[in-house]
Design a protein around this motif. Structure first.
Motif, PDB file in Angstrom:
ATOM      1  N   TYR A 126       0.962  10.316  24.312  1.00  0.00           N
ATOM      2  CA  TYR A 126       0.311  11.184  23.329  1.00  0.00           C
ATOM      3  C   TYR A 126       0.440  10.593  21.929  1.00  0.00           C
ATOM      4  O   TYR A 126      -0.515  10.620  21.143  1.00  0.00           O
TER       5      TYR A 126
ATOM      6  N   ASN B  52     -11.871  16.322  18.361  1.00  0.00           N
ATOM      7  CA  ASN B  52     -11.685  15.955  19.763  1.00  0.00           C
ATOM      8  C   ASN B  52     -10.233  15.681  20.130  1.00  0.00           C
ATOM      9  O   ASN B  52      -9.743  16.182  21.151  1.00  0.00           O
ATOM     10  N   ASN B  53      -9.549  14.907  19.330  1.00  0.00           N
ATOM     11  CA  ASN B  53      -8.269  14.365  19.774  1.00  0.00           C
ATOM     12  C   ASN B  53      -7.049  15.152  19.329  1.00  0.00           C
ATOM     13  O   ASN B  53      -6.058  15.210  20.058  1.00  0.00           O
TER      14      ASN B  53
ATOM     15  N   PHE C  32     -11.367  21.049  26.702  1.00  0.00           N
ATOM     16  CA  PHE C  32     -10.058  20.885  27.327  1.00  0.00           C
ATOM     17  C   PHE C  32      -8.958  21.490  26.464  1.00  0.00           C
ATOM     18  O   PHE C  32      -7.938  21.943  26.975  1.00  0.00           O
ATOM     19  N   GLY C  33      -9.191  21.512  25.150  1.00  0.00           N
ATOM     20  CA  GLY C  33      -8.228  22.150  24.262  1.00  0.00           C
ATOM     21  C   GLY C  33      -8.104  23.640  24.520  1.00  0.00           C
ATOM     22  O   GLY C  33      -7.019  24.213  24.342  1.00  0.00           O
TER      23      GLY C  33
ATOM     24  N   THR D 167      -7.759  15.857  29.910  1.00  0.00           N
ATOM     25  CA  THR D 167      -7.569  15.011  28.734  1.00  0.00           C
ATOM     26  C   THR D 167      -7.366  13.562  29.151  1.00  0.00           C
ATOM     27  O   THR D 167      -8.011  12.640  28.622  1.00  0.00           O
TER      28      THR D 167
ATOM     29  N   GLY E 203     -13.298  17.760  23.305  1.00  0.00           N
ATOM     30  CA  GLY E 203     -11.915  18.095  23.015  1.00  0.00           C
ATOM     31  C   GLY E 203     -11.685  19.593  22.917  1.00  0.00           C
ATOM     32  O   GLY E 203     -10.604  20.094  23.261  1.00  0.00           O
TER      33      GLY E 203
ATOM     34  N   ARG F 196      -4.320  19.077  30.579  1.00  0.00           N
ATOM     35  CA  ARG F 196      -3.685  17.755  30.533  1.00  0.00           C
ATOM     36  C   ARG F 196      -4.419  16.756  31.423  1.00  0.00           C
ATOM     37  O   ARG F 196      -4.697  15.626  31.009  1.00  0.00           O
TER      38      ARG F 196
ATOM     39  N   MET G  22     -10.775  11.801  27.895  1.00  0.00           N
ATOM     40  CA  MET G  22     -10.753  11.756  26.436  1.00  0.00           C
ATOM     41  C   MET G  22     -10.535  10.367  25.836  1.00  0.00           C
ATOM     42  O   MET G  22     -10.692  10.184  24.626  1.00  0.00           O
TER      43      MET G  22
ATOM     44  N   THR H 271      -6.624  18.040  21.727  1.00  0.00           N
ATOM     45  CA  THR H 271      -6.138  17.713  23.077  1.00  0.00           C
ATOM     46  C   THR H 271      -4.785  17.009  22.998  1.00  0.00           C
ATOM     47  O   THR H 271      -3.746  17.635  23.175  1.00  0.00           O
ATOM     48  N   TYR H 272      -4.792  15.724  22.691  1.00  0.00           N
ATOM     49  CA  TYR H 272      -3.530  14.980  22.581  1.00  0.00           C
ATOM     50  C   TYR H 272      -2.592  15.627  21.557  1.00  0.00           C
ATOM     51  O   TYR H 272      -1.377  15.689  21.763  1.00  0.00           O
TER      52      TYR H 272
END
Length: 464
Positions: free
Chosen positions: A133, A106-107, A64-65, A87, A61, A84, A91, A110-111
């Motif tokens: 999301y 992780n989440n 990609f974050g 993710t 995460g 995006r 993910m 990202t989300y």
């Protein structure tokens, strides 16, 4: 003890922040071109190249974050598309992962960032994308909250990947996953269709962590120093009683692994900011025997935050950097190291820049909150400490200018006791390498300071 400049403000770091985005763009593009995602999550660099480490999947995460934060800072939609798309592609298993305590890492990175940016109007409104999301964040909070151990006094905690007996200090930063899920109107459904309030569970975890992982100089043991943090606390799962402090990545249970402290110092102030927005009436039925009202919760979290903030300030070098553990055995060979600038190339113990990057944001959030409450002197102490620490991290020798090095923030440490960190030829201790959480939190710190400097929307994890 950190040296501050009383008149420094966020705008003073503008040129360094601009340079950060130039370098981070290079690093993200290099990673996107050369790192094979099929090999697993990148964790830390060896000789400048990111590698994996199969312990637990908690860093993807951040990878990609970083791309999403690059868009946040610069508006370059190339990075939005990258973050995006990756993710969506990679993910989903992290949402349903029942074996870890890392959902917030992780989440929310990202989300959570994607939903936040859409909520702010930075991403075009798309109802289906937004619901996607939201669903991810509802589920990640509930899945994380289900990893639960009850203890005495009506408390409990999200247990670590070590098992139900283990409470990590790290996990306070994952409580934001529970609070986001709660904010989106979700609950965890338990046995007999019991509806488990995720905000209540988050508060239970936070109070358990405060009681057992953080020390306040009250004589709990022979080494009880205000602000000391135990990486891990062990409980008897048969009756929920406390047994002892422990550590996985620190030197000993009775010293402070500084990244464990960093998660405490970043986690509580961001929860303070969220809780401050909630209606007073919500607290009447959450944990009335411990927190009879909202102000009691805020006061407790401030007490925790200030204790660890003061410990950090007392144990860092004048430029704000800490070693990987405050009790590391080689520190005595460094002489009066807390009264001179940090030296990541020393022969005795490694520094940990990732701890510093995480703490800088916590210091700034704590300082801002205290200042808003009228505690100007205390608030300014932490604000100036955070800005001074950020100034150190945003320059050499900590910021990586080498285009062939995939890392952004140099001189971080992952697991010193296990010997996982790379020691360069000619050196005696790990140095010169990066980690995904260090890079991510340096970028998140940059976004936070940039928004303060530009007086734009305040950076936070929760939704307006």
């Amino acid at each position: 003890m950190i040296t501050t400049q009383p008149e420094r403000n966020a705008a003073d770091l503008g040129p360094k922040i601009d340079r950060l985005w130039e370098l981070s763009a290079q690093k993200i593009n290099h990673m996107n071109t050369h790192y094979d995602v099929s090999k697993g999550s990148p964790v830390f660099t060896v000789k400048g190249a990111y590698t994996t480490r199969g312990w637990t999947e908690w860093t993807q995460g951040f990878q990609f974050g970083c791309a999403i934060l690059q868009f946040d800072a610069t508006g370059d939609k190339t990075f939005l598309d990258l973050g995006r798309d990756r993710t969506v592609a990679h993910m989903a298993p992290h949402i349903s992962h029942v074996g870890v305590h890392d959902h917030g890492f992780n989440n929310v990175s990202t989300y959570g960032n994607l939903l936040r940016l859409m909520n702010e109007g930075r991403i075009d409104e798309n109802p289906q994308e937004k619901r996607f999301y939201e669903l991810a964040l509802k589920l990640t909070g509930a899945v994380q909250a289900a990893r639960w151990t009850d203890v005495v006094d009506g408390l409990g905690y999200i247990y670590s990947f070590n098992g139900p007996h283990s409470l990590f200090s790290d996990t306070i930063r994952t409580v934001r996953a529970l609070t986001l899920s709660h904010q989106l109107g979700h609950v965890l459904m338990g046995e007999q269709d019991a509806k488990i309030n995720l905000l209540k569970r988050g508060l239970q975890h936070a109070e358990t962590t405060a009681r057992y992982n953080v020390f306040f100089g009250n004589g709990r043991d022979s080494y009880d120093i205000r602000g000391r943090v135990a990486h891990e606390t062990i409980f008897n799962v048969s009756n929920g009683t406390y047994r002892c402090p422990n550590t996985q990545q620190g030197y000993s249970p009775y010293t402070t692994w500084t990244r464990g402290l960093a998660w405490i110092l970043s986690g509580y102030p961001e929860l303070i900011e969220y809780l401050e927005t909630l209606d007073e009436a919500l607290f009447e039925e959450l944990l009335p025997q411990i927190y009879p009202d909202k102000q009691r919760v805020l006061n407790r979290f401030v007490e925790v935050s200030e204790a660890v903030a003061e410990f950090y300030i007392d144990h860092c070098t004048p430029d704000g950097i800490v070693f990987w553990d405050t009790g590391a055995p080689g520190l005595g060979k460094l002489g009066d190291y807390m009264n001179r600038r940090s030296d990541p190339f020393n022969d005795f113990e490694p520094v940990d820049s990732s701890s510093a990057a995480i703490c800088a944001q916590g210091l700034l959030r704590l300082g801002r909150y205290l200042t808003s409450c009228g505690a100007k002197d205390r608030g300014q102490r932490y604000l100036q400490s955070g800005l001074s620490l950020a100034a150190t991290l945003l320059d050499e020798p900590y910021l990586s200018f080498d285009p062939n090095h995939q890392g952004l923030l140099l001189h971080s440490v992952y697991h010193r006791p296990n010997g996982w960190d790379h020691v360069p030829e000619g050196s005696r201790v790990p140095c010169g390498e990066s980690c995904m959480w260090g890079d991510y939190h340096l970028m998140e710190l940059g976004v936070y300071i940039q928004r303060l400097a530009e007086s734009t929307t305040y950076h936070k994890y929760y939704l307006d």
